[in-house]
Write a protein that holds these residues in place. Structure first.
Motif, PDB file in Angstrom:
ATOM      1  N   THR A   1       0.936  -1.175  -0.391  1.00 42.93           N
ATOM      2  CA  THR A   1      -0.043  -0.163   0.046  1.00 42.93           C
ATOM      3  C   THR A   1       1.177   1.287  -0.145  1.00 42.93           C
ATOM      4  OG1 THR A   1      -0.040   0.044   2.182  1.00 42.93           O
ATOM      5  CG2 THR A   1      -1.578  -1.163   0.940  1.00 42.93           C
ATOM      6  N   ILE A   2       1.159   2.248  -1.125  1.00 39.79           N
ATOM      7  CA  ILE A   2       1.636   3.094  -1.342  1.00 39.79           C
ATOM      8  C   ILE A   2       2.947   3.259  -0.851  1.00 39.79           C
ATOM      9  CG2 ILE A   2       1.341   5.799  -0.569  1.00 39.79           C
ATOM     10  CD1 ILE A   2      -1.451   4.988   0.881  1.00 39.79           C
ATOM     11  N   GLY A   3       3.286   1.711  -2.115  1.00 38.61           N
ATOM     12  CA  GLY A   3       4.358   2.033  -1.624  1.00 38.61           C
ATOM     13  C   GLY A   3       5.289   1.200  -0.496  1.00 38.61           C
ATOM     14  N   PHE A   4       4.238   0.922   0.748  1.00 40.06           N
ATOM     15  CA  PHE A   4       5.122   0.170   1.931  1.00 40.06           C
ATOM     16  C   PHE A   4       4.730  -1.749   1.559  1.00 40.06           C
ATOM     17  CE2 PHE A   4       5.236   4.664   2.903  1.00 40.06           C
ATOM     18  CZ  PHE A   4       6.433   4.685   3.419  1.00 40.06           C
ATOM     19  N   TYR A   5       5.217  -2.136   1.561  1.00 40.18           N
ATOM     20  CA  TYR A   5       4.705  -3.672   1.612  1.00 40.18           C
ATOM     21  C   TYR A   5       4.283  -3.948   3.401  1.00 40.18           C
ATOM     22  CZ  TYR A   5       5.197  -8.904   0.738  1.00 40.18           C
ATOM     23  OH  TYR A   5       4.785  -9.577   0.280  1.00 40.18           O
ATOM     24  N   TRP A   6       3.588  -4.322   4.087  1.00 42.38           N
ATOM     25  CA  TRP A   6       3.168  -5.215   4.867  1.00 42.38           C
ATOM     26  C   TRP A   6       2.894  -6.352   4.670  1.00 42.38           C
ATOM     27  CZ3 TRP A   6       2.555  -1.069   8.213  1.00 42.38           C
ATOM     28  CH2 TRP A   6       2.584   0.380   8.549  1.00 42.38           C
ATOM     29  N   GLU A   7       3.723  -7.078   6.439  1.00 39.45           N
ATOM     30  CA  GLU A   7       3.375  -8.772   6.059  1.00 39.45           C
ATOM     31  C   GLU A   7       2.664  -9.249   7.306  1.00 39.45           C
ATOM     32  OE1 GLU A   7       7.360 -10.304   5.436  1.00 39.45           O
ATOM     33  OE2 GLU A   7       6.942 -10.709   3.722  1.00 39.45           O
ATOM     34  N   SER A   8       2.072  -8.217   8.245  1.00 38.37           N
ATOM     35  CA  SER A   8       1.130  -8.714   9.474  1.00 38.37           C
ATOM     36  C   SER A   8       0.102  -6.919   9.497  1.00 38.37           C
ATOM     37  CB  SER A   8       1.901  -8.701  10.669  1.00 38.37           C
ATOM     38  OG  SER A   8       3.222  -7.711  11.126  1.00 38.37           O
ATOM     39  N   GLY A   9      -0.457  -7.545  10.962  1.00 36.61           N
ATOM     40  CA  GLY A   9      -1.736  -6.372  10.975  1.00 36.61           C
ATOM     41  C   GLY A   9      -2.317  -6.785  12.012  1.00 36.61           C
ATOM     42  N   ILE A  10      -3.527  -6.200  11.792  1.00 35.41           N
ATOM     43  CA  ILE A  10      -4.677  -6.543  12.913  1.00 35.41           C
ATOM     44  C   ILE A  10      -5.623  -7.556  12.138  1.00 35.41           C
ATOM     45  CG2 ILE A  10      -6.611  -5.549  14.249  1.00 35.41           C
ATOM     46  CD1 ILE A  10      -4.777  -2.720  14.195  1.00 35.41           C
ATOM     47  N   ALA A  11      -6.249  -8.457  13.301  1.00 40.84           N
ATOM     48  CA  ALA A  11      -7.007  -9.211  12.983  1.00 40.84           C
ATOM     49  C   ALA A  11      -8.637  -8.746  13.503  1.00 40.84           C
ATOM     50  CB  ALA A  11      -7.248 -10.602  12.900  1.00 40.84           C
ATOM     51  N   TYR A  12      -9.598  -7.430  12.669  1.00 37.22           N
ATOM     52  CA  TYR A  12     -11.068  -6.563  13.190  1.00 37.22           C
ATOM     53  C   TYR A  12     -11.902  -7.473  12.120  1.00 37.22           C
ATOM     54  CZ  TYR A  12     -13.137  -3.271  13.926  1.00 37.22           C
ATOM     55  OH  TYR A  12     -13.781  -2.118  14.677  1.00 37.22           O
ATOM     56  N   TYR A  13     -13.101  -7.628  13.558  1.00 37.04           N
ATOM     57  CA  TYR A  13     -13.827  -8.081  12.873  1.00 37.04           C
ATOM     58  C   TYR A  13     -15.859  -7.385  13.091  1.00 37.04           C
ATOM     59  CZ  TYR A  13     -11.488 -12.336  11.597  1.00 37.04           C
ATOM     60  OH  TYR A  13     -10.509 -13.393  10.659  1.00 37.04           O
ATOM     61  N   PHE A  14     -16.588  -7.354  11.960  1.00 35.08           N
ATOM     62  CA  PHE A  14     -17.491  -6.933  12.100  1.00 35.08           C
ATOM     63  C   PHE A  14     -19.104  -8.446  12.916  1.00 35.08           C
ATOM     64  CE2 PHE A  14     -16.500  -4.406   8.635  1.00 35.08           C
ATOM     65  CZ  PHE A  14     -15.843  -2.805   9.054  1.00 35.08           C
ATOM     66  N   ILE A  15     -20.060  -7.614  13.501  1.00 32.94           N
ATOM     67  CA  ILE A  15     -20.539  -8.451  13.986  1.00 32.94           C
ATOM     68  C   ILE A  15     -21.937  -8.189  14.122  1.00 32.94           C
ATOM     69  CG2 ILE A  15     -20.871  -9.828  16.398  1.00 32.94           C
ATOM     70  CD1 ILE A  15     -18.506  -9.889  16.762  1.00 32.94           C
ATOM     71  N   ASP A  16     -22.878  -8.784  13.655  1.00 29.21           N
ATOM     72  CA  ASP A  16     -23.901  -8.602  13.407  1.00 29.21           C
ATOM     73  C   ASP A  16     -24.734  -9.487  14.013  1.00 29.21           C
ATOM     74  OD1 ASP A  16     -26.339  -7.329  12.917  1.00 29.21           O
ATOM     75  OD2 ASP A  16     -25.632  -6.426  10.821  1.00 29.21           O
ATOM     76  N   SER A  17     -26.209  -9.598  13.675  1.00 32.86           N
ATOM     77  CA  SER A  17     -27.514 -11.058  14.181  1.00 32.86           C
ATOM     78  C   SER A  17     -27.144 -11.078  14.801  1.00 32.86           C
ATOM     79  CB  SER A  17     -27.248 -11.212  12.632  1.00 32.86           C
ATOM     80  OG  SER A  17     -29.005 -11.832  12.500  1.00 32.86           O
ATOM     81  N   LEU A  18     -27.178 -11.339  16.309  1.00 35.09           N
ATOM     82  CA  LEU A  18     -27.029 -12.499  17.659  1.00 35.09           C
ATOM     83  C   LEU A  18     -28.288 -12.936  17.793  1.00 35.09           C
ATOM     84  CD1 LEU A  18     -24.433 -10.937  17.892  1.00 35.09           C
ATOM     85  CD2 LEU A  18     -24.337 -10.886  19.977  1.00 35.09           C
ATOM     86  N   ASN A  19     -28.331 -14.187  18.159  1.00 43.16           N
ATOM     87  CA  ASN A  19     -29.131 -15.158  18.361  1.00 43.16           C
ATOM     88  C   ASN A  19     -29.223 -16.456  19.001  1.00 43.16           C
ATOM     89  OD1 ASN A  19     -32.014 -16.480  18.546  1.00 43.16           O
ATOM     90  ND2 ASN A  19     -32.344 -15.395  16.119  1.00 43.16           N
ATOM     91  N   LEU A  20     -29.976 -16.371  20.245  1.00 45.00           N
ATOM     92  CA  LEU A  20     -29.373 -17.155  21.472  1.00 45.00           C
ATOM     93  C   LEU A  20     -30.996 -17.900  21.712  1.00 45.00           C
ATOM     94  CD1 LEU A  20     -28.211 -18.933  22.954  1.00 45.00           C
ATOM     95  CD2 LEU A  20     -28.257 -16.981  25.527  1.00 45.00           C
ATOM     96  N   LYS A  21     -31.339 -18.861  21.776  1.00 48.34           N
ATOM     97  CA  LYS A  21     -32.879 -19.557  22.013  1.00 48.34           C
ATOM     98  C   LYS A  21     -32.832 -21.005  22.439  1.00 48.34           C
ATOM     99  CE  LYS A  21     -35.583 -16.977  18.228  1.00 48.34           C
ATOM    100  NZ  LYS A  21     -36.519 -16.870  17.009  1.00 48.34           N
ATOM    101  N   CYS A  22     -33.772 -21.152  22.896  1.00 52.64           N
ATOM    102  CA  CYS A  22     -33.854 -22.899  23.777  1.00 52.64           C
ATOM    103  C   CYS A  22     -34.373 -23.326  22.589  1.00 52.64           C
ATOM    104  CB  CYS A  22     -34.488 -22.970  24.689  1.00 52.64           C
ATOM    105  SG  CYS A  22     -35.077 -24.352  25.345  1.00 52.64           S
ATOM    106  N   ILE A  23     -33.782 -24.722  22.474  1.00 57.26           N
ATOM    107  CA  ILE A  23     -34.086 -25.307  20.751  1.00 57.26           C
ATOM    108  C   ILE A  23     -34.201 -26.711  22.114  1.00 57.26           C
ATOM    109  CG2 ILE A  23     -32.924 -24.293  19.090  1.00 57.26           C
ATOM    110  CD1 ILE A  23     -30.723 -26.677  19.750  1.00 57.26           C
ATOM    111  N   SER A  24     -34.678 -27.044  23.331  1.00 52.26           N
ATOM    112  CA  SER A  24     -34.837 -28.324  23.453  1.00 52.26           C
ATOM    113  C   SER A  24     -36.535 -28.627  23.371  1.00 52.26           C
ATOM    114  CB  SER A  24     -35.408 -28.016  25.558  1.00 52.26           C
ATOM    115  OG  SER A  24     -33.924 -28.300  25.829  1.00 52.26           O
TER     116      SER A  24
END
Length: 319
Positions: free
Chosen positions: A210-233
């Motif tokens: 990127t822009i003349g710089f070579y990167w080989e490591s960094g951050i793992a970043y995640y978006f999180i959406d639509s959570l669901n927790l239900k009883c299924i017994s």
């Protein structure tokens, strides 16, 4: 009396047959106290707060690049559901940095009930500064019976009831994470993130120029959406356990007799259902009851026991 009994049975069947509620508050992060106008503002989202470091809250209401949707400081991604989502760091090379969000469940989990928890995640893909060029596994859930105010490095101790061993690399789509589990405690609180240290977290690094710089490591970043927790017994026992003492009811199967005893209550109630939820028997008991199972067909049966001190479900298999 007959009318009252029929009504009770109708209510019981309705409880069994209707879909179970989602126990996650504000599960798509749509509701907010105030629209986020910068990153690191998880606490502006109703029902949620930051438990470790600086996770982020994004919403379509925002016109600020740091917290807007779909284009924001951590990537380009539309919501999976609704108008909001969260974002957090699951891995940061050479540091112990983990970002974790948490909430109080809408109801206490019942020991012995089977539940399903699911959520959608997508990897952040902003690479101008070559930050989000790593992907990781071990994103998951820690459930607790006591409120967690905040985490410190000691709590990143490789303990999590639910987590994925899959390294999620997709930054274009929403990936489904889903687990079934049986509650072994009366959990009231949920935390989401990566609870494993670097030695126990697997990653993939994407080399990017990127822009003349070579990167080989960094951050793992995640978006999180639509959570669901239900009883299924097949039968989901519910109830407010805030003031209950869970050492009241004991049970044992002796040959073809189911013996149920109460240590604290003089009166308790027993209901038996078959594997498809049909109500077979209802009895009021005093101190101890012996139920003859000899006339029951071979199969699995569910027994609901209710006392002033405890609500309990047991599974009995007749051979």
């Amino acid at each position: 009396m007959k009318t009252k009994i029929s009504l009770l049975v109708l209510i019981l069947f309705a409880t069994i047959l209707l879909g179970q509620p989602n126990l996650i508050p504000n599960p798509s992060f749509e509701q907010y106290y105030s629209c986020p106008n910068n990153n690191q503002q998880v606490d502006t989202c109703i029902g949620w707060h930051s438990l470790m470091f600086t996770p982020d809250y994004y919403n379509k209401c925002s016109n600020v690049f740091a917290s807007s949707i779909p284009d924001n400081i951590s990537g380009y991604q539309d919501t999976y559901d609704g108008d909001g989502y969260m974002g957090l760091i699951s891995y940061f090379e050479y540091t112990f940095w983990r970002e974790i969000i948490g909430a109080k469940l809408l109801d206490t989990l019942i020991i012995g009930n089977e539940y399903n928890f699911s959520m959608r995640i997508s990897r952040g893909n902003w690479v101008y500064g070559a930050n989000n060029i790593t992907a990781s596994n071990k994103i998951g859930v820690r459930l607790s019976t006591n409120e967690i105010i905040s985490f410190d490095t000691i709590d990143i101790n490789n303990t999590s009831q639910l987590y994925t061993n899959t390294i999620i690399t997709d930054s274009a789509n929403w990936f489904l994470l889903s687990w079934n589990f049986i509650a072994d405690s009366n959990y009231k609180y949920i935390a989401i993130g990566n609870f494993f240290d670097d030695a126990n977290t697997d990653t993939i690094n994407f080399s990017i120029d990127t822009i003349g710089f070579y990167w080989e490591s960094g951050i793992a970043y995640y978006f999180i959406d639509s959570l669901n927790l239900k009883c299924i017994s097949t039968i989901c026992i519910t109830g407010n356990l805030e003031n209950l003492n869970n050492d009241d009811i004991s049970n044992v199967v002796n040959n073809e007799n189911l013996i149920i005893s109460s240590n604290k209550s003089s009166i308790f109630y027993v209901d038996i259902f078959n594997a498809v939820g049909q109500h077979l028997m209802s009895k009021q008991a005093s101190n101890t009851i012996s139920i003859d199972l000899s006339s029951y067909k071979t199969g699995v049966y569910f027994v609901s026991i209710r006392s002033p001190y405890q609500t309990k479900q047991i599974k009995v298999k007749k051979f």
